[in-house]
Design a protein around this motif. Structure first.
Motif, PDB file in Angstrom:
ATOM      1  N   VAL A   1       0.863  -1.184   0.000  1.00 22.06           N
ATOM      2  CA  VAL A   1       0.000   0.000   0.000  1.00 22.06           C
ATOM      3  C   VAL A   1       0.902   1.237   0.000  1.00 22.06           C
ATOM      4  CG1 VAL A   1      -1.846   1.222   1.213  1.00 22.06           C
ATOM      5  CG2 VAL A   1      -1.740  -1.283   1.317  1.00 22.06           C
ATOM      6  N   LYS A   2       0.736   2.099  -1.019  1.00 20.83           N
ATOM      7  CA  LYS A   2       1.618   3.261  -1.166  1.00 20.83           C
ATOM      8  C   LYS A   2       0.829   4.560  -1.209  1.00 20.83           C
ATOM      9  CE  LYS A   2       5.149   0.782  -3.807  1.00 20.83           C
ATOM     10  NZ  LYS A   2       6.082   0.764  -4.940  1.00 20.83           N
ATOM     11  N   ALA A   3       1.244   5.531  -0.426  1.00 26.93           N
ATOM     12  CA  ALA A   3       0.687   6.881  -0.552  1.00 26.93           C
ATOM     13  C   ALA A   3       1.121   7.447  -1.905  1.00 26.93           C
ATOM     14  CB  ALA A   3       1.206   7.765   0.577  1.00 26.93           C
TER      15      ALA A   3
ATOM     16  N   GLY B   1       6.227   6.348   2.846  1.00 27.60           N
ATOM     17  CA  GLY B   1       4.835   6.179   2.420  1.00 27.60           C
ATOM     18  C   GLY B   1       4.490   4.816   1.850  1.00 27.60           C
ATOM     19  N   VAL B   2       5.353   3.805   2.074  1.00 28.79           N
ATOM     20  CA  VAL B   2       5.091   2.460   1.546  1.00 28.79           C
ATOM     21  C   VAL B   2       4.899   1.501   2.713  1.00 28.79           C
ATOM     22  CG1 VAL B   2       6.036   0.538   0.210  1.00 28.79           C
ATOM     23  CG2 VAL B   2       6.425   2.893  -0.545  1.00 28.79           C
ATOM     24  N   LEU B   3       3.736   0.858   2.778  1.00 26.24           N
ATOM     25  CA  LEU B   3       3.472  -0.101   3.845  1.00 26.24           C
ATOM     26  C   LEU B   3       3.269  -1.473   3.226  1.00 26.24           C
ATOM     27  CD1 LEU B   3       1.006   2.103   5.946  1.00 26.24           C
ATOM     28  CD2 LEU B   3       3.455   1.805   6.281  1.00 26.24           C
TER      29      LEU B   3
ATOM     30  N   ILE C   1      -2.508   0.403  -4.504  1.00 22.64           N
ATOM     31  CA  ILE C   1      -2.369  -0.913  -3.860  1.00 22.64           C
ATOM     32  C   ILE C   1      -1.791  -1.835  -4.918  1.00 22.64           C
ATOM     33  CG2 ILE C   1      -3.550  -2.843  -2.750  1.00 22.64           C
ATOM     34  CD1 ILE C   1      -5.580  -0.983  -1.647  1.00 22.64           C
ATOM     35  N   GLU C   2      -0.661  -2.458  -4.607  1.00 19.04           N
ATOM     36  CA  GLU C   2      -0.037  -3.261  -5.665  1.00 19.04           C
ATOM     37  C   GLU C   2       0.452  -4.604  -5.175  1.00 19.04           C
ATOM     38  OE1 GLU C   2       3.075  -0.679  -7.228  1.00 19.04           O
ATOM     39  OE2 GLU C   2       4.561  -1.684  -6.003  1.00 19.04           O
ATOM     40  N   GLU C   3       0.688  -5.436  -6.153  1.00 17.89           N
ATOM     41  CA  GLU C   3       1.177  -6.794  -5.975  1.00 17.89           C
ATOM     42  C   GLU C   3       2.540  -6.765  -5.289  1.00 17.89           C
ATOM     43  OE1 GLU C   3       2.726  -9.888  -9.488  1.00 17.89           O
ATOM     44  OE2 GLU C   3       2.319  -7.800  -9.911  1.00 17.89           O
ATOM     45  N   PHE C   4       2.762  -7.688  -4.358  1.00 15.64           N
ATOM     46  CA  PHE C   4       4.050  -7.819  -3.670  1.00 15.64           C
ATOM     47  C   PHE C   4       4.995  -8.624  -4.550  1.00 15.64           C
ATOM     48  CE2 PHE C   4       6.831 -10.250  -0.763  1.00 15.64           C
ATOM     49  CZ  PHE C   4       7.422  -9.209  -0.079  1.00 15.64           C
ATOM     50  N   LEU C   5       6.121  -8.026  -4.888  1.00 15.27           N
ATOM     51  CA  LEU C   5       7.099  -8.707  -5.743  1.00 15.27           C
ATOM     52  C   LEU C   5       8.264  -9.199  -4.888  1.00 15.27           C
ATOM     53  CD1 LEU C   5       7.302  -6.107  -8.671  1.00 15.27           C
ATOM     54  CD2 LEU C   5       5.975  -8.233  -8.619  1.00 15.27           C
ATOM     55  N   THR C   6       8.983 -10.186  -5.396  1.00 12.74           N
ATOM     56  CA  THR C   6      10.147 -10.666  -4.659  1.00 12.74           C
ATOM     57  C   THR C   6      11.366 -10.674  -5.574  1.00 12.74           C
ATOM     58  OG1 THR C   6       9.592 -12.930  -5.260  1.00 12.74           O
ATOM     59  CG2 THR C   6       8.862 -12.169  -3.097  1.00 12.74           C
TER      60      THR C   6
ATOM     61  N   PRO D   1      15.997  -9.670  -5.523  1.00 10.05           N
ATOM     62  CA  PRO D   1      16.940  -8.651  -5.073  1.00 10.05           C
ATOM     63  C   PRO D   1      16.646  -7.283  -5.695  1.00 10.05           C
ATOM     64  CG  PRO D   1      18.017 -10.248  -6.532  1.00 10.05           C
ATOM     65  CD  PRO D   1      16.631 -10.741  -6.306  1.00 10.05           C
ATOM     66  N   GLU D   2      16.922  -6.238  -4.923  1.00  9.63           N
ATOM     67  CA  GLU D   2      16.692  -4.866  -5.414  1.00  9.63           C
ATOM     68  C   GLU D   2      17.995  -4.267  -5.933  1.00  9.63           C
ATOM     69  OE1 GLU D   2      14.093  -2.236  -3.085  1.00  9.63           O
ATOM     70  OE2 GLU D   2      13.591  -3.997  -1.879  1.00  9.63           O
ATOM     71  N   VAL D   3      17.852  -3.482  -6.990  1.00 11.19           N
ATOM     72  CA  VAL D   3      19.004  -2.799  -7.594  1.00 11.19           C
ATOM     73  C   VAL D   3      18.603  -1.340  -7.808  1.00 11.19           C
ATOM     74  CG1 VAL D   3      20.528  -2.665  -9.610  1.00 11.19           C
ATOM     75  CG2 VAL D   3      19.702  -4.901  -8.831  1.00 11.19           C
TER      76      VAL D   3
ATOM     77  N   HIS E   1      20.641  -0.271   1.644  1.00 13.60           N
ATOM     78  CA  HIS E   1      20.259  -1.095   2.797  1.00 13.60           C
ATOM     79  C   HIS E   1      19.320  -0.233   3.621  1.00 13.60           C
ATOM     80  CE1 HIS E   1      23.960  -2.837   1.271  1.00 13.60           C
ATOM     81  NE2 HIS E   1      23.726  -3.926   1.972  1.00 13.60           N
ATOM     82  N   LYS E   2      17.997  -0.450   3.431  1.00 16.70           N
ATOM     83  CA  LYS E   2      17.021   0.523   3.931  1.00 16.70           C
ATOM     84  C   LYS E   2      16.651   0.341   5.399  1.00 16.70           C
ATOM     85  CE  LYS E   2      14.713   2.528   0.003  1.00 16.70           C
ATOM     86  NZ  LYS E   2      14.521   1.879  -1.289  1.00 16.70           N
ATOM     87  N   ARG E   3      16.726  -0.915   5.897  1.00 22.88           N
ATOM     88  CA  ARG E   3      16.283  -1.128   7.277  1.00 22.88           C
ATOM     89  C   ARG E   3      17.351  -0.653   8.260  1.00 22.88           C
ATOM     90  NH1 ARG E   3      12.382  -4.510   8.566  1.00 22.88           N
ATOM     91  NH2 ARG E   3      11.041  -5.148   6.846  1.00 22.88           N
TER      92      ARG E   3
ATOM     93  N   ILE F   1      10.144  -0.825  -9.256  1.00 25.04           N
ATOM     94  CA  ILE F   1       9.487  -0.654  -7.958  1.00 25.04           C
ATOM     95  C   ILE F   1       9.112   0.806  -7.781  1.00 25.04           C
ATOM     96  CG2 ILE F   1       9.971  -0.601  -5.469  1.00 25.04           C
ATOM     97  CD1 ILE F   1       9.458  -3.361  -6.266  1.00 25.04           C
ATOM     98  N   GLU F   2      10.007   1.683  -8.164  1.00 27.25           N
ATOM     99  CA  GLU F   2       9.727   3.120  -8.074  1.00 27.25           C
ATOM    100  C   GLU F   2      10.716   3.879  -8.951  1.00 27.25           C
ATOM    101  OE1 GLU F   2      10.824   5.277  -4.612  1.00 27.25           O
ATOM    102  OE2 GLU F   2      12.702   4.212  -4.361  1.00 27.25           O
ATOM    103  N   TYR F   3      10.306   5.076  -9.331  1.00 25.57           N
ATOM    104  CA  TYR F   3      11.222   6.028  -9.948  1.00 25.57           C
ATOM    105  C   TYR F   3      11.487   7.134  -8.935  1.00 25.57           C
ATOM    106  CZ  TYR F   3       9.551   4.406 -14.611  1.00 25.57           C
ATOM    107  OH  TYR F   3       9.234   3.695 -15.734  1.00 25.57           O
TER     108      TYR F   3
HETATM  109  P1  AMP Z   1       9.730   2.793  -2.246  1.00 18.59           P
HETATM  110  O1  AMP Z   1       9.629   3.912  -1.242  1.00 18.59           O
HETATM  111  O2  AMP Z   1       8.717   2.832  -3.329  1.00 18.59           O
HETATM  112  O3  AMP Z   1      11.165   2.603  -2.688  1.00 18.59           O
HETATM  113  O4  AMP Z   1       9.443   1.468  -1.432  1.00 18.59           O
HETATM  114  C1  AMP Z   1      10.200   1.167  -0.285  1.00 18.59           C
HETATM  115  C2  AMP Z   1      10.554  -0.282  -0.275  1.00 18.59           C
HETATM  116  O5  AMP Z   1       9.357  -1.057  -0.226  1.00 18.59           O
HETATM  117  C3  AMP Z   1      11.255  -0.755  -1.540  1.00 18.59           C
HETATM  118  O6  AMP Z   1      12.625  -0.509  -1.519  1.00 18.59           O
HETATM  119  C4  AMP Z   1      10.921  -2.231  -1.525  1.00 18.59           C
HETATM  120  O7  AMP Z   1      11.790  -2.908  -0.651  1.00 18.59           O
HETATM  121  C5  AMP Z   1       9.536  -2.266  -0.940  1.00 18.59           C
HETATM  122  N1  AMP Z   1       8.540  -2.383  -2.002  1.00 18.59           N
HETATM  123  C6  AMP Z   1       7.930  -1.386  -2.683  1.00 18.59           C
HETATM  124  N2  AMP Z   1       7.083  -1.861  -3.605  1.00 18.59           N
HETATM  125  C7  AMP Z   1       7.151  -3.205  -3.520  1.00 18.59           C
HETATM  126  C8  AMP Z   1       6.505  -4.295  -4.200  1.00 18.59           C
HETATM  127  N3  AMP Z   1       5.592  -4.084  -5.154  1.00 18.59           N
HETATM  128  N4  AMP Z   1       6.819  -5.552  -3.834  1.00 18.59           N
HETATM  129  C9  AMP Z   1       7.718  -5.793  -2.858  1.00 18.59           C
HETATM  130  N5  AMP Z   1       8.352  -4.828  -2.172  1.00 18.59           N
HETATM  131  C10 AMP Z   1       8.085  -3.544  -2.492  1.00 18.59           C
END
Ligand code: AMP
Ligand code: GLY
Length: 427
Positions: free
Chosen positions: A145-147, A155-157, A187-192, A194-196, A216-218, A285-287
């Motif tokens: 769920v994204k604002a 804003g991403v839960l 509201i979007e599909e959860f993807l799996t 590695p992130e680049v 490394h976001k956490r 995932i995002e721009y």
């Molecule tokens: P964002 O602020 O859009 O970069 O989202 C923060 C983090 O949420 C991302 O770096 C991903 O780890 C996770 N995330 C965002 N969208 C998705 C998605 N559709 N599926 C899985 N993880 C996501």
């Protein structure tokens, strides 16, 4: 030349350090800058990055030759439009192009319309409709769920159940945890996978992708704890293979630029592609409409071509005529944060940085200020300690050795930056 950089974090410090390598550069003004940046630029702490009127007045009265607008807020507010109106060349997208980050609804609809791979999604402006959708039969969990708007990266839960998803909708749309940014949600599909992160210079048509990187976001080791702005980065990212890069160029990068041109808002500046390498291939995932932070602290040290030359080519739309070259090897950045970050943390702690750090190590200042001639902490992310090396192992060892020697009360860092990248390289 006199340059102006809008912003005052580690990313801006990395940009300023790189711009200074050009011998034509006489003065760099940083608005507002910070305590550590003051060693490299003339900082103007009273002018904030969102204070567009004063930024434009300052640029005019100081005869600035070229400006760089680094953070998302001023870009979304039209800082580049205003500087251009005043006749000042600058690097960064105008407000219309900055929507690619400032509105997730805009960017998701753009990707759908132009067939750019991304997670399947729905848009809602009514919480009741969002809840009805979530209770539907074909919705699975986790879900994302994204604002719609800018929310400081928060804003991403990612709710794990229907109950959590209902709470997420309430938090964003009814409690307005992110203000008006939550008037609409995606509201979007959860993807799996590695992130680049791939940052790219583009003049709207030509594109020069930079070295790939991994954030490394956490807050905690092993990707535990709260989301932060980023606790460390490495470059290049081993998951971004030559094959993946070629697919991204063909299916994502060039189509995105063409889509923005077709929509009447060509993107000029640094376009950040947040990618996930899913089992079905790379997806967006995002721009972001700007350099990433702390991605910039590992990417720019690897840039061989003069940064100002690249930025001018973007502004003049001649990037296609320029070869943008990169150093071999790797870079690692370890963030030193204030104890408590990303929740509340104390400020004003004295910072000690040894004078004899090795030459391949650079300390980028993100959240500090000068009290007299003393540097004290003033933000959550305080310093980014970057090392470059022939290999990622070497870069990480040197960054951590330096990070251990820097002191301020409550200092904390993650101890596993680059671990996932290293094991991918061994595997
Ligand atoms: P964002 O602020 O859009 O970069 O989202 C923060 C983090 O949420 C991302 O770096 C991903 O780890 C996770 N995330 C965002 N969208 C998705 C998605 N559709 N599926 C899985 N993880 C996501
Ligand atoms: N480090 C992630 C970002 O700059 O958005």
């Amino acid at each position: 030349m006199k340059l102006l950089v809008v912003g005052g974090g580690g990313r801006e410090h990395a940009i300023i350090r790189k711009l200074k390598e050009n011998p034509q550069v006489e003065t760099i003004y940083a608005l507002p800058g910070n305590g550590g940046i003051a060693a490299d630029a003339v900082c103007v702490p009273e002018i904030g990055a969102k204070d567009l009127d004063r930024i434009v007045d300052f640029a005019k009265s100081h005869a600035v030759d070229f400006a760089v607008v680094a953070p998302d807020d001023p870009l979304a507010l039209g800082c580049v439009d205003r500087l251009h109106e005043a006749g000042i060349p600058c690097f960064g997208p105008d407000a219309k192009a900055a929507r690619i980050e400032a509105s997730k609804v805009f960017s998701k609809n753009l990707m759908k319309k132009y067939g750019i791979p991304t997670a399947r999604y729905e848009v809602f402006d009514d919480p009741a409709k969002a809840l009805e959708y979530l209770r539907g039969e074909d919705v699975g969990f986790p879900i994302v769920v994204k604002a719609d708007g800018l929310a400081l990266g928060k804003g991403v839960l990612i709710p794990q159940s229907l109950e959590e998803a209902e709470a997420a909708v309430k938090t964003i749309m009814e409690d307005k945890a992110f203000g008006d940014s939550g008037n609409e949600i995606v509201i979007e599909e959860f993807l799996t996978g590695p992130e680049v992160s791939v940052l790219a210079f583009t003049d709207g048509t030509a594109i020069a992708p930079m070295a790939s990187s991994m954030d490394h976001k956490r807050a905690g080791d092993g990707d535990t704890g709260l989301n932060t702005g980023g606790m460390g980065t490495v470059a290049p990212n081993p998951f971004y293979t030559k094959d993946v890069a070629a697919t991204c160029m063909e299916k994502i990068f060039l189509p995105t630029l063409a889509a923005m041109r077709a929509e009447g808002c060509p993107f000029k500046g640094c376009l950040y592609f947040g990618l996930m390498i899913t089992p079905d291939g790379p997806k967006v995932i995002e721009y972001n409409c700007r350099f990433g932070d702390p991605e910039t602290q590992v990417v720019l040290p690897l840039l061989k071509t003069d940064l100002l030359t690249v930025m001018e080519a973007v502004e003049n739309e001649t990037l296609g005529d320029l070869n943008v070259d990169w150093h071999d090897g790797a870079a690692a950045c370890v963030i030193l944060a204030s104890g408590g970050y990303p929740a509340s943390y104390p400020k004003g702690k004295a910072i000690t940085i040894p004078a004899d750090l090795p030459e391949n190590v650079t300390v980028y200042h993100a959240g500090d200020k000068l009290e007299g001639d003393r540097l004290v902490t003033s933000g959550g992310r305080v310093l980014g300690v970057t090392a470059v090396g022939g290999t990622l192992q070497d870069a990480l060892a040197d960054a951590y050795a330096a990070a251990e020697r820097i002191e301020f009360e409550g200092k904390y860092m993650r101890h596993d930056i680059g671990k996932r990248a290293l094991s991918a390289m061994e595997g």
